[in-house]
Scaffold this active site. Structure first.
Site, mmCIF file in Angstrom:
data_model
loop_
_atom_site.group_PDB
_atom_site.id
_atom_site.type_symbol
_atom_site.label_atom_id
_atom_site.label_comp_id
_atom_site.label_asym_id
_atom_site.label_seq_id
_atom_site.Cartn_x
_atom_site.Cartn_y
_atom_site.Cartn_z
ATOM 1 N N ASP A 26 -11.977 0.721 -39.853
ATOM 2 C CA ASP A 26 -12.805 0.014 -40.835
ATOM 3 C C ASP A 26 -14.271 0.307 -40.496
ATOM 4 O O ASP A 26 -14.560 1.331 -39.883
ATOM 5 C CB ASP A 26 -12.467 -1.491 -40.809
ATOM 6 N N HIS A 53 -15.317 3.485 -41.655
ATOM 7 C CA HIS A 53 -15.872 3.269 -42.995
ATOM 8 C C HIS A 53 -17.399 3.272 -42.980
ATOM 9 O O HIS A 53 -18.028 2.885 -43.949
ATOM 10 C CB HIS A 53 -15.343 1.973 -43.594
#
Ligand SMILES: *[C@@H]1O[C@H](CO)[C@@H](O)[C@H](O)[C@H]1NC(C)=O
Ligand SMILES: *[C@@H]1O[C@H](CO)[C@@H](O)[C@H](O)[C@H]1NC(C)=O
Length: 396
Positions: A220, A243
């Protein structure tokens, strides 16, 4: 940065020097002396908690030491206030229980109400998240089990975190809440690219935090800054996979504290889905995020290198009836270069109610795939330009 800005950086530097000095004459509290076994299967949570209690009560600065070896550690809450400075030094490999049902709270190692903490030691904290990730259904179940974060620091001030490795957390690797004055350096934080919610460091309601010279690879955001993040500097960070480095998501809850004074500079992102990003929810409560600077950023093969998304809606399950009411003000993107892995190198989607105010300096982003070169998207933005932009961004 003004004089005050420099002063806080200097005081954070002094903090590390002070801790080194204090250590040479401080007292050691070795977990082995409290019954811990370096056998990789005897839970040392009671031994560590007892060592911590004694160290925390010490009049002189003290060190809780986990020596070399393999250890099993169940969830612990290490609480202050302590009478003197305290160091938590891990030289070993500390492993969490695999099964999420071994955790009653939302954290594995939780520090609370401490001022003058150092976390150090070149050791590894392995959250062993593989079983938990396989059970994670939070993308479709709003009442999903809250999985433990490797490190949770709540109400912790004047802190140095250095040299540690955090692996395979079941949830975020580190969560900072109400922390003021922290230097984080030389950290290594890793989880596989497809492990859910394994953000590297998440910060909320905290100020004067420095994250430098660290490497992240996660499933993430490498670093995410939530509401109430103020005066945060991130530099010389490598991120990938993951991310990207994000501000947000903001505006999900009522009465979120504003975000202000964020600088992300001299960072490299490689193979990530986003590079630098600001995200706010649609139909949100009002809010403000201001003085946000992203500069000297290198991207390598990043899907969307620059993103402002004020219609952020992961898993498509939010109310898009109204616009985001979070105002983005004095946002700067400067000297961002490298390659994108999609043709949308820059995506700026502001709020129709409160157009975002962005300054765009030198940008050089290339896309080598099929269907032409790099492009940009721009909605609801008030842009000011300087320098050269490839592709053109929010052209007049
Ligand atoms: C940490 O700093 C904040 C803000 O300066 C202060 O309100 C709080 O009491 C401090 N907490 C500790 C544990 O020292
Ligand atoms: C903290 O950030 C605010 C908002 O950008 C800024 O005005 C202030 O000067 C910063 N403070 C320091 C001490 O750097």
């Amino acid at each position: 940065m003004g004089l005050r800005g420099n002063l806080w950086v200097i005081s954070l530097l002094c903090l590390s020097a002070l801790t080194e000095k204090a250590l040479s004459k401080g007292h050691y509290f070795n977990v082995i002396n409290y019954g811990a076994k370096a056998d990789g299967r005897t839970d040392m949570s009671q031994a560590l908690t007892n060592a911590w209690k004694n160290a925390c009560a010490s009049r002189v600065s003290s060190t809780v030491l986990i020596p070399k070896g393999w250890y099993l550690l169940g969830p612990v809450i290490l609480v202050g206030p302590c009478r003197s400075k305290i160091e938590f030094r891990n030289k070993g490999r500390v492993m969490a229980p695999m099964n999420p049902s071994a955790f009653k709270g939302p954290s594995w190692v939780n520090f609370r109400y401490i001022s003058g903490l150092t976390i150090s030691g070149k050791g590894t904290f392995d959250g062993r998240g593989q079983v938990a990730w396989a059970q994670n259904d939070c993308n479709r179940n709003p009442n999903c089990q809250q999985l433990p974060v490797n490190f949770r620091l709540d109400f912790v001030n004047n802190t140095l975190v250095k040299d540690i490795t955090s692996l395979n957390s079941k949830n975020f690797h580190m969560n900072l809440f109400q922390c003021h004055g922290m230097r984080m350096q030389n950290l290594k934080i890793f989880a596989p690219w497809n492990s859910p919610n394994t953000d590297g460091i998440h910060i909320g309601d905290s100020s004067f935090i420095l994250i430098i010279h660290s490497v992240f690879g996660t499933g993430d955001d490498c670093i995410s800054l939530g509401s109430g993040s103020r005066n945060i500097t991130i530099s010389n960070v490598f991120c990938g996979p993951g991310h990207g480095i994000s501000i947000g998501s903001l505006g999900k809850y009522k009465d979120e504290a504003d975000v202000a004074g964020i600088t992300v500079r001299d960072c490299t992102l490689s193979g990530t889905t986003n590079g630098v990003r600001i995200k706010t929810w649609p139909n949100s409560a009002p809010g403000l995020a201001s003085d946000l600077t992203f500069e000297n950023i290198i991207v390598k093969n990043v899907y969307n290198p620059v993103v402002v998304d004020q219609e952020y809606c992961p898993n498509n399950n939010c109310d898009k009836q109204g616009p985001s009411l979070v105002k983005l003000k004095n946002v700067k993107f400067h000297n961002i270069r490298g390659t994108a892995s999609s043709n949308v190198a820059v995506k700026i989607v502001g709020s129709s109610a409160k157009p975002c105010e962005v300054q765009i300096g030198d940008i050089n982003l290339l896309y080598h795939g099929k269907g032409g070169g790099a492009t940009s998207i721009c909605h609801n933005a008030k842009a000011v330009h300087w320098g050269k932009q490839t592709p053109l961004i929010c052209p007049r």
